[in-house]
Design a protein around this motif. Structure first.
Motif, PDB file in Angstrom:
ATOM      1  N   GLY A  95       1.948  44.476  60.460  1.00 25.19           N
ATOM      2  CA  GLY A  95       1.100  43.606  59.663  1.00 25.19           C
ATOM      3  C   GLY A  95       0.936  42.253  60.336  1.00 25.19           C
ATOM      4  O   GLY A  95       1.360  42.042  61.471  1.00 25.19           O
ATOM      5  N   ASP A  96       0.350  41.319  59.595  1.00 23.92           N
ATOM      6  CA  ASP A  96       0.070  40.000  60.166  1.00 23.92           C
ATOM      7  C   ASP A  96       1.298  39.093  60.223  1.00 23.92           C
ATOM      8  O   ASP A  96       1.397  38.216  61.068  1.00 23.92           O
ATOM      9  N   LYS A  97       2.243  39.283  59.279  1.00 27.83           N
ATOM     10  CA  LYS A  97       3.455  38.440  59.277  1.00 27.83           C
ATOM     11  C   LYS A  97       4.644  39.260  58.809  1.00 27.83           C
ATOM     12  O   LYS A  97       4.497  40.267  58.119  1.00 27.83           O
ATOM     13  N   ALA A  98       5.838  38.810  59.187  1.00 26.57           N
ATOM     14  CA  ALA A  98       7.065  39.502  58.785  1.00 26.57           C
ATOM     15  C   ALA A  98       7.315  39.274  57.295  1.00 26.57           C
ATOM     16  O   ALA A  98       7.193  38.149  56.803  1.00 26.57           O
ATOM     17  N   GLU A  99       7.612  40.361  56.595  1.00 29.49           N
ATOM     18  CA  GLU A  99       7.836  40.266  55.154  1.00 29.49           C
ATOM     19  C   GLU A  99       8.595  41.500  54.700  1.00 29.49           C
ATOM     20  O   GLU A  99       8.356  42.606  55.182  1.00 29.49           O
ATOM     21  N   GLN A 100       9.535  41.309  53.776  1.00 29.68           N
ATOM     22  CA  GLN A 100      10.257  42.453  53.214  1.00 29.68           C
ATOM     23  C   GLN A 100       9.614  42.817  51.885  1.00 29.68           C
ATOM     24  O   GLN A 100       9.597  42.018  50.955  1.00 29.68           O
ATOM     25  N   LEU A 101       9.072  44.038  51.797  1.00 25.14           N
ATOM     26  CA  LEU A 101       8.400  44.487  50.580  1.00 25.14           C
ATOM     27  C   LEU A 101       9.377  45.106  49.588  1.00 25.14           C
ATOM     28  O   LEU A 101       9.225  44.942  48.386  1.00 25.14           O
ATOM     29  N   SER A 102      10.371  45.830  50.096  1.00 29.74           N
ATOM     30  CA  SER A 102      11.398  46.440  49.256  1.00 29.74           C
ATOM     31  C   SER A 102      12.610  46.706  50.134  1.00 29.74           C
ATOM     32  O   SER A 102      12.611  46.360  51.317  1.00 29.74           O
ATOM     33  N   ASP A 103      13.628  47.344  49.560  1.00 31.46           N
ATOM     34  CA  ASP A 103      14.809  47.665  50.355  1.00 31.46           C
ATOM     35  C   ASP A 103      14.476  48.620  51.494  1.00 31.46           C
ATOM     36  O   ASP A 103      15.103  48.588  52.545  1.00 31.46           O
ATOM     37  N   GLU A 104      13.483  49.478  51.296  1.00 34.93           N
ATOM     38  CA  GLU A 104      13.157  50.502  52.282  1.00 34.93           C
ATOM     39  C   GLU A 104      11.950  50.175  53.154  1.00 34.93           C
ATOM     40  O   GLU A 104      11.708  50.854  54.134  1.00 34.93           O
ATOM     41  N   ILE A 105      11.166  49.168  52.776  1.00 28.50           N
ATOM     42  CA  ILE A 105       9.915  48.895  53.500  1.00 28.50           C
ATOM     43  C   ILE A 105       9.843  47.422  53.906  1.00 28.50           C
ATOM     44  O   ILE A 105      10.017  46.534  53.072  1.00 28.50           O
ATOM     45  N   GLU A 106       9.588  47.209  55.192  1.00 21.74           N
ATOM     46  CA  GLU A 106       9.388  45.851  55.717  1.00 21.74           C
ATOM     47  C   GLU A 106       8.093  45.824  56.523  1.00 21.74           C
ATOM     48  O   GLU A 106       7.680  46.838  57.084  1.00 21.74           O
ATOM     49  N   ILE A 107       7.512  44.649  56.582  1.00 18.56           N
ATOM     50  CA  ILE A 107       6.351  44.445  57.445  1.00 18.56           C
ATOM     51  C   ILE A 107       6.833  43.673  58.671  1.00 18.56           C
ATOM     52  O   ILE A 107       7.577  42.694  58.539  1.00 18.56           O
ATOM     53  N   ILE A 108       6.426  44.140  59.843  1.00 16.19           N
ATOM     54  CA  ILE A 108       6.745  43.431  61.091  1.00 16.19           C
ATOM     55  C   ILE A 108       5.427  43.061  61.762  1.00 16.19           C
ATOM     56  O   ILE A 108       4.426  43.764  61.597  1.00 16.19           O
ATOM     57  N   PRO A 109       5.405  41.937  62.489  1.00 11.43           N
ATOM     58  CA  PRO A 109       4.156  41.511  63.143  1.00 11.43           C
ATOM     59  C   PRO A 109       3.661  42.547  64.159  1.00 11.43           C
ATOM     60  O   PRO A 109       4.444  43.243  64.800  1.00 11.43           O
ATOM     61  N   TRP A 110       2.341  42.622  64.299  1.00  8.75           N
ATOM     62  CA  TRP A 110       1.714  43.566  65.229  1.00  8.75           C
ATOM     63  C   TRP A 110       2.252  43.410  66.650  1.00  8.75           C
ATOM     64  O   TRP A 110       2.390  44.384  67.378  1.00  8.75           O
TER      65      TRP A 110
END
Length: 187
Positions: A95-110
């Motif tokens: 994704g565009d920025k690092a973010e933790q959505l839940s315990d099992e899912i995180e967004i990491i920068p492209w």
């Protein structure tokens, strides 16, 4: 993480990976636990098989971790070794920025080139630490006591059942209040 140098061996270079499945193998010991800012586990060892499925939009990580760690008994304060095994999953979406959505899912920068899985390994190992830390010599006695207590509770509940045809006992105070109430209606 206090010693990133020790934890670099848990890096996975994802930039060069094609979109397919990969298997990685990791091991760790006392140095791994010492390198992290935590006080849950100080001594231990583990082996981990990490499956990585890379696609254009995400990384799916599956962890199969087994090993043992040293715990201190809550009852005797004696150290003992506790074996563990766990299987967990983690999803890293690009994704565009690092973010933790839940315990099992995180967004990491492209543009992420490397993923360090040391935090995931420790978190999953930490989840296996029992709430009640009992030395193995106390476990059979403890479970026997708990079984006896549960049996006693069942006996108390079953003997306390009221008979179906019996009228429930009425508190004498309620009877007195009923008389007062009924007496005022008749006047």
């Amino acid at each position: 993480m206090s010693n990133p140098k020790e934890l670099r061996q848990y890096d996975i270079d994802i930039l060069q990976l094609e979109n397919k499945h990969y298997d990685f193998h990791f091991e760790g010991g006392n140095e791994f636990f010492a390198a992290l800012d935590q006080n849950l586990i100080s001594k231990g060892a583990f082996k981990a098989k990490v499956g990585l499925d890379k696609s254009s939009t995400m990384l799916q990580l599956s962890f199969d971790i087994a090993g043992s760690y040293e715990l201190i008994c809550d009852r005797s304060l004696d150290p003992f070794e506790e074996p563990f095994q766990t299987k967990e999953k983690q999803i890293l979406k690009f994704g565009d920025k690092a973010e933790q959505l839940s315990d099992e899912i995180e967004i990491i920068p492209w543009e992420t080139a490397t993923v360090n899985i040391a935090r995931f390994l420790f978190d999953f190992i930490g989840l296996t630490v029992p709430m009640k830390k009992l030395h193995p010599r106390f476990r059979t006695a403890e479970s026997d006591e708990e079984d006896e207590e549960a049996t006693a509770e069942i006996l108390v509940y079953s003997s306390a059942k009221p008979e179906e045809n019996a009228e429930p006992e009425v508190d004498p105070r309620w009877e007195a209040l009923k008389k007062l109430k009924n007496g005022s209606k008749g006047s």
